[in-house]
Scaffold this motif. Sequence first.
Motif, PDB file in Angstrom:
ATOM      1  N   MET A   1       0.838  -1.180   0.000  1.00 10.98           N
ATOM      2  CA  MET A   1       0.000   0.000   0.000  1.00 10.98           C
ATOM      3  C   MET A   1       0.890   1.252   0.000  1.00 10.98           C
ATOM      4  N   THR A   2       0.553   2.182  -0.829  1.00 13.38           N
ATOM      5  CA  THR A   2       1.307   3.419  -0.925  1.00 13.38           C
ATOM      6  C   THR A   2       0.713   4.459   0.001  1.00 13.38           C
ATOM      7  N   THR A   3       1.578   5.131   0.751  1.00 10.35           N
ATOM      8  CA  THR A   3       1.146   6.220   1.617  1.00 10.35           C
ATOM      9  C   THR A   3       1.763   7.501   1.087  1.00 10.35           C
ATOM     10  N   TRP A   4       0.943   8.502   0.853  1.00  7.47           N
ATOM     11  CA  TRP A   4       1.411   9.781   0.345  1.00  7.47           C
ATOM     12  C   TRP A   4       1.520  10.781   1.475  1.00  7.47           C
ATOM     13  N   CYS A   5       2.586  11.565   1.463  1.00  9.24           N
ATOM     14  CA  CYS A   5       2.756  12.602   2.477  1.00  9.24           C
ATOM     15  C   CYS A   5       3.650  13.695   1.893  1.00  9.24           C
ATOM     16  N   ASP A   6       3.749  14.787   2.612  1.00  9.83           N
ATOM     17  CA  ASP A   6       4.620  15.865   2.134  1.00  9.83           C
ATOM     18  C   ASP A   6       6.073  15.563   2.529  1.00  9.83           C
ATOM     19  N   ALA A   7       7.003  16.343   1.983  1.00  9.96           N
ATOM     20  CA  ALA A   7       8.434  16.111   2.205  1.00  9.96           C
ATOM     21  C   ALA A   7       8.814  16.211   3.677  1.00  9.96           C
ATOM     22  N   THR A   8       8.241  17.172   4.378  1.00  9.77           N
ATOM     23  CA  THR A   8       8.562  17.361   5.801  1.00  9.77           C
ATOM     24  C   THR A   8       8.209  16.126   6.608  1.00  9.77           C
ATOM     25  N   THR A   9       7.064  15.529   6.321  1.00 11.93           N
ATOM     26  CA  THR A   9       6.638  14.319   7.012  1.00 11.93           C
ATOM     27  C   THR A   9       7.510  13.136   6.613  1.00 11.93           C
ATOM     28  N   ALA A  10       7.850  13.051   5.338  1.00  9.40           N
ATOM     29  CA  ALA A  10       8.639  11.916   4.837  1.00  9.40           C
ATOM     30  C   ALA A  10      10.007  11.827   5.509  1.00  9.40           C
ATOM     31  N   VAL A  11      10.666  12.943   5.736  1.00  8.88           N
ATOM     32  CA  VAL A  11      12.022  12.902   6.302  1.00  8.88           C
ATOM     33  C   VAL A  11      12.030  12.737   7.823  1.00  8.88           C
ATOM     34  N   GLN A  12      10.879  12.669   8.451  1.00 14.83           N
ATOM     35  CA  GLN A  12      10.829  12.457   9.900  1.00 14.83           C
ATOM     36  C   GLN A  12      11.335  11.073  10.290  1.00 14.83           C
ATOM     37  N   VAL A  13      11.385  10.129   9.346  1.00 12.74           N
ATOM     38  CA  VAL A  13      11.878   8.788   9.655  1.00 12.74           C
ATOM     39  C   VAL A  13      13.401   8.736   9.718  1.00 12.74           C
ATOM     40  N   VAL A  14      14.074   9.756   9.208  1.00 10.69           N
ATOM     41  CA  VAL A  14      15.538   9.780   9.210  1.00 10.69           C
ATOM     42  C   VAL A  14      16.029  10.114  10.614  1.00 10.69           C
ATOM     43  N   GLU A  15      16.969   9.297  11.096  1.00  8.83           N
ATOM     44  CA  GLU A  15      17.548   9.493  12.416  1.00  8.83           C
ATOM     45  C   GLU A  15      19.050   9.715  12.287  1.00  8.83           C
ATOM     46  N   SER A  16      19.641  10.261  13.314  1.00  6.05           N
ATOM     47  CA  SER A  16      21.099  10.437  13.330  1.00  6.05           C
ATOM     48  C   SER A  16      21.769   9.094  13.076  1.00  6.05           C
ATOM     49  N   GLY A  17      22.813   9.107  12.266  1.00  4.16           N
ATOM     50  CA  GLY A  17      23.543   7.884  11.955  1.00  4.16           C
ATOM     51  C   GLY A  17      22.994   7.106  10.769  1.00  4.16           C
ATOM     52  N   ASN A  18      21.869   7.520  10.209  1.00  8.74           N
ATOM     53  CA  ASN A  18      21.279   6.820   9.067  1.00  8.74           C
ATOM     54  C   ASN A  18      22.031   7.123   7.781  1.00  8.74           C
ATOM     55  N   ARG A  19      21.897   6.219   6.843  1.00  4.85           N
ATOM     56  CA  ARG A  19      22.368   6.428   5.473  1.00  4.85           C
ATOM     57  C   ARG A  19      21.127   6.590   4.604  1.00  4.85           C
ATOM     58  N   VAL A  20      21.103   7.649   3.801  1.00  2.00           N
ATOM     59  CA  VAL A  20      19.954   7.954   2.951  1.00  2.00           C
ATOM     60  C   VAL A  20      20.426   7.961   1.500  1.00  2.00           C
ATOM     61  N   TYR A  21      19.775   7.161   0.654  1.00  2.00           N
ATOM     62  CA  TYR A  21      20.092   7.189  -0.772  1.00  2.00           C
ATOM     63  C   TYR A  21      19.135   8.150  -1.456  1.00  2.00           C
ATOM     64  N   VAL A  22      19.696   9.086  -2.219  1.00  2.00           N
ATOM     65  CA  VAL A  22      18.899  10.067  -2.951  1.00  2.00           C
ATOM     66  C   VAL A  22      19.101   9.799  -4.428  1.00  2.00           C
ATOM     67  N   HIS A  23      18.021   9.472  -5.123  1.00  2.00           N
ATOM     68  CA  HIS A  23      18.139   9.227  -6.553  1.00  2.00           C
ATOM     69  C   HIS A  23      18.520  10.523  -7.248  1.00  2.00           C
ATOM     70  N   GLY A  24      19.234  10.416  -8.305  1.00  2.00           N
ATOM     71  CA  GLY A  24      19.721  11.608  -8.973  1.00  2.00           C
ATOM     72  C   GLY A  24      19.147  11.804 -10.352  1.00  2.00           C
ATOM     73  N   MET A  25      19.985  12.345 -11.206  1.00  2.00           N
ATOM     74  CA  MET A  25      19.641  12.697 -12.578  1.00  2.00           C
ATOM     75  C   MET A  25      18.564  13.774 -12.565  1.00  2.00           C
ATOM     76  N   CYS A  26      17.654  13.709 -13.493  1.00  2.00           N
ATOM     77  CA  CYS A  26      16.612  14.741 -13.548  1.00  2.00           C
ATOM     78  C   CYS A  26      15.505  14.459 -12.533  1.00  2.00           C
ATOM     79  N   ALA A  27      15.643  13.384 -11.747  1.00  2.00           N
ATOM     80  CA  ALA A  27      14.647  13.051 -10.725  1.00  2.00           C
ATOM     81  C   ALA A  27      15.153  13.344  -9.315  1.00  2.00           C
ATOM     82  N   THR A  28      16.155  14.183  -9.185  1.00  2.00           N
ATOM     83  CA  THR A  28      16.680  14.533  -7.870  1.00  2.00           C
ATOM     84  C   THR A  28      15.549  15.119  -7.024  1.00  2.00           C
ATOM     85  N   PRO A  29      15.266  14.529  -5.867  1.00  7.28           N
ATOM     86  CA  PRO A  29      14.145  14.997  -5.031  1.00  7.28           C
ATOM     87  C   PRO A  29      14.513  16.232  -4.197  1.00  7.28           C
ATOM     88  N   THR A  30      14.630  17.352  -4.860  1.00  9.55           N
ATOM     89  CA  THR A  30      15.034  18.600  -4.202  1.00  9.55           C
ATOM     90  C   THR A  30      14.189  18.919  -2.969  1.00  9.55           C
TER      91      THR A  30
END
Length: 116
Positions: A1-30
């Motif tokens: 199931m897909t859950t939609w949320c805004d960017a501020t809510t999405a990054v709340q799961v990131v904690e200190s010490g985490n590794r985050v992969y950010v896709h690049g090219m023309c799809a960079t999630p600015t």
Amino acid sequence: MTTWCDATTAVQVVESGNRVYVHGMCATPTPLIEALVARGEELRNVEIVHSLAFGPAPQVDPRWVGHFHVRAFFVTDNIRSAVNAGPAPGRLRRIGRAIPHHLRQVLTHLRQRRTP
């Protein structure tokens, strides 16, 4: 199931010490990068890995040393100065670093959840 949320809510799961992969090219999630940087004061040692991210790169501002560390499979203009700068004064760690590899190795690194 897909859950939609805004960017501020999405990054709340990131904690200190985490590794985050950010896709690049023309799809960079600015918006996601900007939302993550907005949380910079409360985060430490978050590693941001990307393959070829274009656009603004607020995460490589020298004020974020110790908060964010960028590792790039390919260095683009937006992070080149951070990669070339070396460690900040009084710090052992640099804000940006290139990952030496061949193009065909990128997927292997991601699947094995390791970067050299």
